[in-house]
Design a protein around this motif. Structure first.
Motif, mmCIF file in Angstrom:
data_model
loop_
_atom_site.group_PDB
_atom_site.id
_atom_site.type_symbol
_atom_site.label_atom_id
_atom_site.label_comp_id
_atom_site.label_asym_id
_atom_site.label_seq_id
_atom_site.Cartn_x
_atom_site.Cartn_y
_atom_site.Cartn_z
ATOM 1 N N GLY A 127 -1.112 0.623 -15.643
ATOM 2 C CA GLY A 127 0.257 0.999 -15.283
ATOM 3 C C GLY A 127 0.602 0.673 -13.838
ATOM 4 O O GLY A 127 -0.266 0.679 -12.960
ATOM 5 N N SER A 128 1.901 0.450 -13.590
ATOM 6 C CA SER A 128 2.382 0.078 -12.257
ATOM 7 C C SER A 128 2.478 1.253 -11.307
ATOM 8 O O SER A 128 2.747 1.064 -10.126
ATOM 9 C CB SER A 128 3.782 -0.535 -12.358
ATOM 10 O OG SER A 128 3.779 -1.621 -13.218
ATOM 11 N N THR A 129 2.358 2.478 -11.820
ATOM 12 C CA THR A 129 2.355 3.656 -10.948
ATOM 13 C C THR A 129 1.080 4.421 -11.223
ATOM 14 O O THR A 129 0.619 4.494 -12.363
ATOM 15 C CB THR A 129 3.574 4.561 -11.217
ATOM 16 O OG1 THR A 129 3.533 5.010 -12.570
ATOM 17 C CG2 THR A 129 4.880 3.815 -10.977
ATOM 18 N N LYS A 130 0.505 4.995 -10.196
ATOM 19 C CA LYS A 130 -0.792 5.638 -10.368
ATOM 20 C C LYS A 130 -0.765 7.139 -10.078
ATOM 21 O O LYS A 130 -1.500 7.901 -10.703
ATOM 22 C CB LYS A 130 -1.856 4.979 -9.453
ATOM 23 C CG LYS A 130 -2.099 3.506 -9.767
ATOM 24 C CD LYS A 130 -3.159 3.247 -10.838
ATOM 25 C CE LYS A 130 -2.868 3.697 -12.229
ATOM 26 N NZ LYS A 130 -1.919 2.902 -12.991
ATOM 27 N N GLY A 131 0.066 7.592 -9.149
ATOM 28 C CA GLY A 131 0.072 9.004 -8.784
ATOM 29 C C GLY A 131 0.368 9.897 -9.972
ATOM 30 O O GLY A 131 -0.312 10.904 -10.193
ATOM 31 N N ASN A 132 1.383 9.534 -10.766
ATOM 32 C CA ASN A 132 1.760 10.368 -11.910
ATOM 33 C C ASN A 132 0.646 10.445 -12.944
ATOM 34 O O ASN A 132 0.373 11.500 -13.506
ATOM 35 C CB ASN A 132 3.064 9.839 -12.560
ATOM 36 C CG ASN A 132 2.925 8.421 -13.115
ATOM 37 O OD1 ASN A 132 2.217 7.581 -12.553
ATOM 38 N ND2 ASN A 132 3.582 8.173 -14.226
ATOM 39 N N VAL A 133 -0.051 9.353 -13.182
ATOM 40 C CA VAL A 133 -1.111 9.317 -14.195
ATOM 41 C C VAL A 133 -2.323 10.120 -13.720
ATOM 42 O O VAL A 133 -2.847 10.963 -14.457
ATOM 43 C CB VAL A 133 -1.510 7.850 -14.499
ATOM 44 C CG1 VAL A 133 -2.688 7.814 -15.470
ATOM 45 C CG2 VAL A 133 -0.321 7.074 -15.056
ATOM 46 N N VAL A 134 -2.742 9.856 -12.479
ATOM 47 C CA VAL A 134 -3.913 10.553 -11.938
ATOM 48 C C VAL A 134 -3.662 12.066 -11.898
ATOM 49 O O VAL A 134 -4.513 12.865 -12.291
ATOM 50 C CB VAL A 134 -4.262 9.997 -10.537
ATOM 51 C CG1 VAL A 134 -5.317 10.859 -9.850
ATOM 52 C CG2 VAL A 134 -4.741 8.549 -10.653
ATOM 53 N N ALA B 46 -4.279 6.801 -4.983
ATOM 54 C CA ALA B 46 -3.133 6.614 -5.870
ATOM 55 C C ALA B 46 -1.809 6.640 -5.100
ATOM 56 O O ALA B 46 -0.903 5.841 -5.362
ATOM 57 C CB ALA B 46 -3.137 7.692 -6.962
ATOM 58 N N GLU B 47 -1.697 7.552 -4.123
ATOM 59 C CA GLU B 47 -0.433 7.650 -3.381
ATOM 60 C C GLU B 47 -0.223 6.419 -2.505
ATOM 61 O O GLU B 47 0.890 5.913 -2.381
ATOM 62 C CB GLU B 47 -0.390 8.915 -2.511
ATOM 63 C CG GLU B 47 -0.061 10.181 -3.296
ATOM 64 C CD GLU B 47 -1.153 10.554 -4.281
ATOM 65 O OE1 GLU B 47 -2.340 10.265 -3.986
ATOM 66 O OE2 GLU B 47 -0.824 11.103 -5.357
ATOM 67 N N GLU B 48 -1.320 5.955 -1.882
ATOM 68 C CA GLU B 48 -1.231 4.767 -1.043
ATOM 69 C C GLU B 48 -0.807 3.570 -1.895
ATOM 70 O O GLU B 48 0.040 2.757 -1.504
ATOM 71 C CB GLU B 48 -2.601 4.519 -0.383
ATOM 72 C CG GLU B 48 -2.618 3.342 0.575
ATOM 73 C CD GLU B 48 -4.048 2.942 0.967
ATOM 74 O OE1 GLU B 48 -5.015 3.578 0.466
ATOM 75 O OE2 GLU B 48 -4.192 1.993 1.752
ATOM 76 N N HIS B 49 -1.407 3.463 -3.084
ATOM 77 C CA HIS B 49 -1.010 2.397 -4.018
ATOM 78 C C HIS B 49 0.476 2.481 -4.344
ATOM 79 O O HIS B 49 1.198 1.483 -4.307
ATOM 80 C CB HIS B 49 -1.830 2.505 -5.309
ATOM 81 C CG HIS B 49 -1.247 1.708 -6.433
ATOM 82 N ND1 HIS B 49 -0.262 2.217 -7.271
ATOM 83 C CD2 HIS B 49 -1.450 0.431 -6.826
ATOM 84 C CE1 HIS B 49 0.097 1.282 -8.136
ATOM 85 N NE2 HIS B 49 -0.607 0.199 -7.894
ATOM 86 N N ASP B 50 0.936 3.683 -4.673
ATOM 87 C CA ASP B 50 2.329 3.820 -5.108
ATOM 88 C C ASP B 50 3.310 3.468 -3.997
ATOM 89 O O ASP B 50 4.363 2.873 -4.241
ATOM 90 C CB ASP B 50 2.588 5.246 -5.616
ATOM 91 C CG ASP B 50 1.942 5.476 -6.994
ATOM 92 O OD1 ASP B 50 1.328 4.537 -7.531
ATOM 93 O OD2 ASP B 50 2.071 6.598 -7.523
ATOM 94 N N ARG B 51 2.965 3.858 -2.751
ATOM 95 C CA ARG B 51 3.833 3.496 -1.626
ATOM 96 C C ARG B 51 3.873 1.974 -1.438
ATOM 97 O O ARG B 51 4.919 1.403 -1.184
ATOM 98 C CB ARG B 51 3.330 4.137 -0.322
ATOM 99 C CG ARG B 51 3.878 5.523 -0.047
ATOM 100 C CD ARG B 51 3.648 5.926 1.404
ATOM 101 N NE ARG B 51 2.246 5.797 1.808
ATOM 102 C CZ ARG B 51 1.321 6.737 1.620
ATOM 103 N NH1 ARG B 51 1.653 7.881 1.038
ATOM 104 N NH2 ARG B 51 0.089 6.538 2.018
ATOM 105 N N ALA B 52 2.704 1.342 -1.575
ATOM 106 C CA ALA B 52 2.632 -0.111 -1.375
ATOM 107 C C ALA B 52 3.446 -0.855 -2.440
ATOM 108 O O ALA B 52 4.273 -1.707 -2.112
ATOM 109 C CB ALA B 52 1.176 -0.578 -1.388
ATOM 110 N N VAL B 53 3.231 -0.522 -3.714
ATOM 111 C CA VAL B 53 3.925 -1.283 -4.757
ATOM 112 C C VAL B 53 5.409 -0.924 -4.846
ATOM 113 O O VAL B 53 6.194 -1.700 -5.381
ATOM 114 C CB VAL B 53 3.245 -1.177 -6.143
ATOM 115 C CG1 VAL B 53 1.843 -1.789 -6.090
ATOM 116 C CG2 VAL B 53 3.233 0.246 -6.646
ATOM 117 N N ALA B 54 5.796 0.245 -4.307
ATOM 118 C CA ALA B 54 7.236 0.531 -4.215
ATOM 119 C C ALA B 54 7.908 -0.602 -3.443
ATOM 120 O O ALA B 54 8.993 -1.066 -3.814
ATOM 121 C CB ALA B 54 7.478 1.863 -3.508
ATOM 122 N N LEU B 55 7.250 -1.068 -2.374
ATOM 123 C CA LEU B 55 7.821 -2.139 -1.552
ATOM 124 C C LEU B 55 7.578 -3.523 -2.134
ATOM 125 O O LEU B 55 8.462 -4.381 -2.122
ATOM 126 C CB LEU B 55 7.237 -2.059 -0.127
ATOM 127 C CG LEU B 55 7.826 -3.036 0.887
ATOM 128 C CD1 LEU B 55 9.302 -2.757 1.118
ATOM 129 C CD2 LEU B 55 7.068 -2.948 2.208
#
Lengths: 276, 276
Positions: free
Chosen positions: A92-99, A171-180
């Protein structure tokens, strides 16, 4: 190997694992009979099922490739049927919600590690799956402090065997990065395409088409992604709107030198990506 | 045929005219010795000169392919040296500024008609020129009420012989259209690329690269284009920011249905472009 959701990504995971000899047996799960029939007929899968539990009960690795808003529930279903030692992951393209949804909810002996291959296409469905989709691409894995090291190592080996490079992030760092780097570009492409009146279609060239290519993505999938990561996306949108304000100012005040330097900072960043 | 400015577009005009037998003799003008040497050595030009007047004095058609802020002055220099009956045109991305700067200033017997081929590349320079760059592409011509019909017909025939389709528009209508279809996408690509910090380069995939591809364009050329059409671009930017506000609202208020319908209108527009 069990793949839950046999679309572009799931089909490519199955195909890459088979072609590279990473799995002796590949089983697919999909509620859409068309997707399963296609994958079975083209030899991508050894077996297929509309249900998760029977397919994942005998798997060593389970890769959940369904939309981001249903990943956690599919992982829980798969985990309940899995043998101890099974490693579960997702794409999935988002990780915080899944984790967050899975924290403390897995049976003991079964590991889940979030994953996100930065590979894709504006095409959808198993017919566009490719054994080389992950070749040279980055796969982000998001272990937590509780993650079992051996399970993490097995998952790293799995993705590297499919041709990918692995990077570990929170997961949060990933989500911030892919948001951009991914979600904001999608939103922008959809916004720009959305204001094109049909009478101007003929006046678009490759530039407009490149810039809006992402807008062809499936609206249902992307609604779930943008919602799951909305906090980080709104922050990225703030950043972009600040930059658009800078452009606006150089145009209204006719400051050619500042306009040029904004264009230059864009070019420097874009040129960097081609030399990678 | 005389081509003033032997870059990607000028080189492609020269090459296409030669390969398709549209001109018996092709002369190029460029102040950069490298560009002329390259074009002469590769057989794109019969002759080259750093000065406009000697090169255009014997031409039937003169195509000015220089940056938009110097087109009008190059057209005036060429027109002063041209024989009666010569048709002059350009390939600039903005038309209102050029047409206005030339109104009533050309010698009698010499015609200027603004032109804009909607073709290009994120590459620059004559080494990337292609005889097929205009094949199937749209070329907008912007005649005025004073334009000589025979001259317009000759220019239509010229571009069609290079493989292009021709569409006639008013200069202001053209500028409003390309503000949305070309200049705004460029600005957006540069703004998005400009906010990417280097540490996130590795987390970009094809989506980010497609969306920002235009940002690789030459900042000097694009500063002139964005300035020349700034009124229409600011209006297009207003429209885009309105659409971004709609996206923002669906995210802050978590209205999934509205978010999905915004994504769907983008997809509908983008899918239209692929079926053209």
């Amino acid at each position: 190997l069990a793949v839950v959701g046999v679309g572009l990504l799931g089909g490519s995971v199955a195909l890459a694992a088979r072609r590279r000899g990473v799995a002796s047996r590949v089983v697919g799960v999909d509620r859409a009979p068309n997707a399963l029939d296609y994958a079975l007929a083209t030899g991508v899968l050894d077996d297929g099922s509309p249900e998760i539990a029977p397919a994942t009960a005998a798997a060593d690795i389970v890769v959940v490739c369904t939309p981001v808003d249903v990943i956690a529930s599919h992982v829980l279903t798969a985990a309940a049927a899995a043998r101890p030692g099974t490693v579960l992951t997702d794409v999935g393209s988002t990780k915080g919600n899944v984790v967050a949804a899975l924290r403390g909810r897995l049976p003991s002996g079964v590991a889940f590690i979030g994953g996100h291959p930065l590979a894709g296409s504006h095409h959808n469905g198993p017919a566009h799956a490719s054994a080389d989709l992950f070749e040279g691409r980055l796969v982000v894995l998001t272990p937590t402090p509780e993650t079992d090291t051996a399970a993490l190592q097995r998952l790293c080996d799995f993705w590297q065997a499919l041709g990918a490079r692995v990077r570990l992030m929170g997961a949060e760092e990933h989500d911030r990065a892919v948001a951009l780097t991914s979600h904001l570009p999608h939103l922008l492409a959809a916004a720009l395409a959305g204001i094109l009146p049909p009478e101007l279609d003929d006046l678009t060239a490759t530039g407009f088409r490149d810039t809006t290519r992402l807008a062809a993505g499936l609206p249902g999938l992307w609604t779930a992604i943008l919602q799951a990561n909305r906090g980080a996306i709104l922050a990225a949108l703030d950043q972009l709107e600040g930059q658009l304000q800078r452009f606006r100012r150089t145009l209204t005040e006719e400051v050619a030198r500042d306009l040029r330097s904004l264009l230059e900072s864009g070019k420097i960043a874009r040129d960097r990506l081609d030399t990678d």
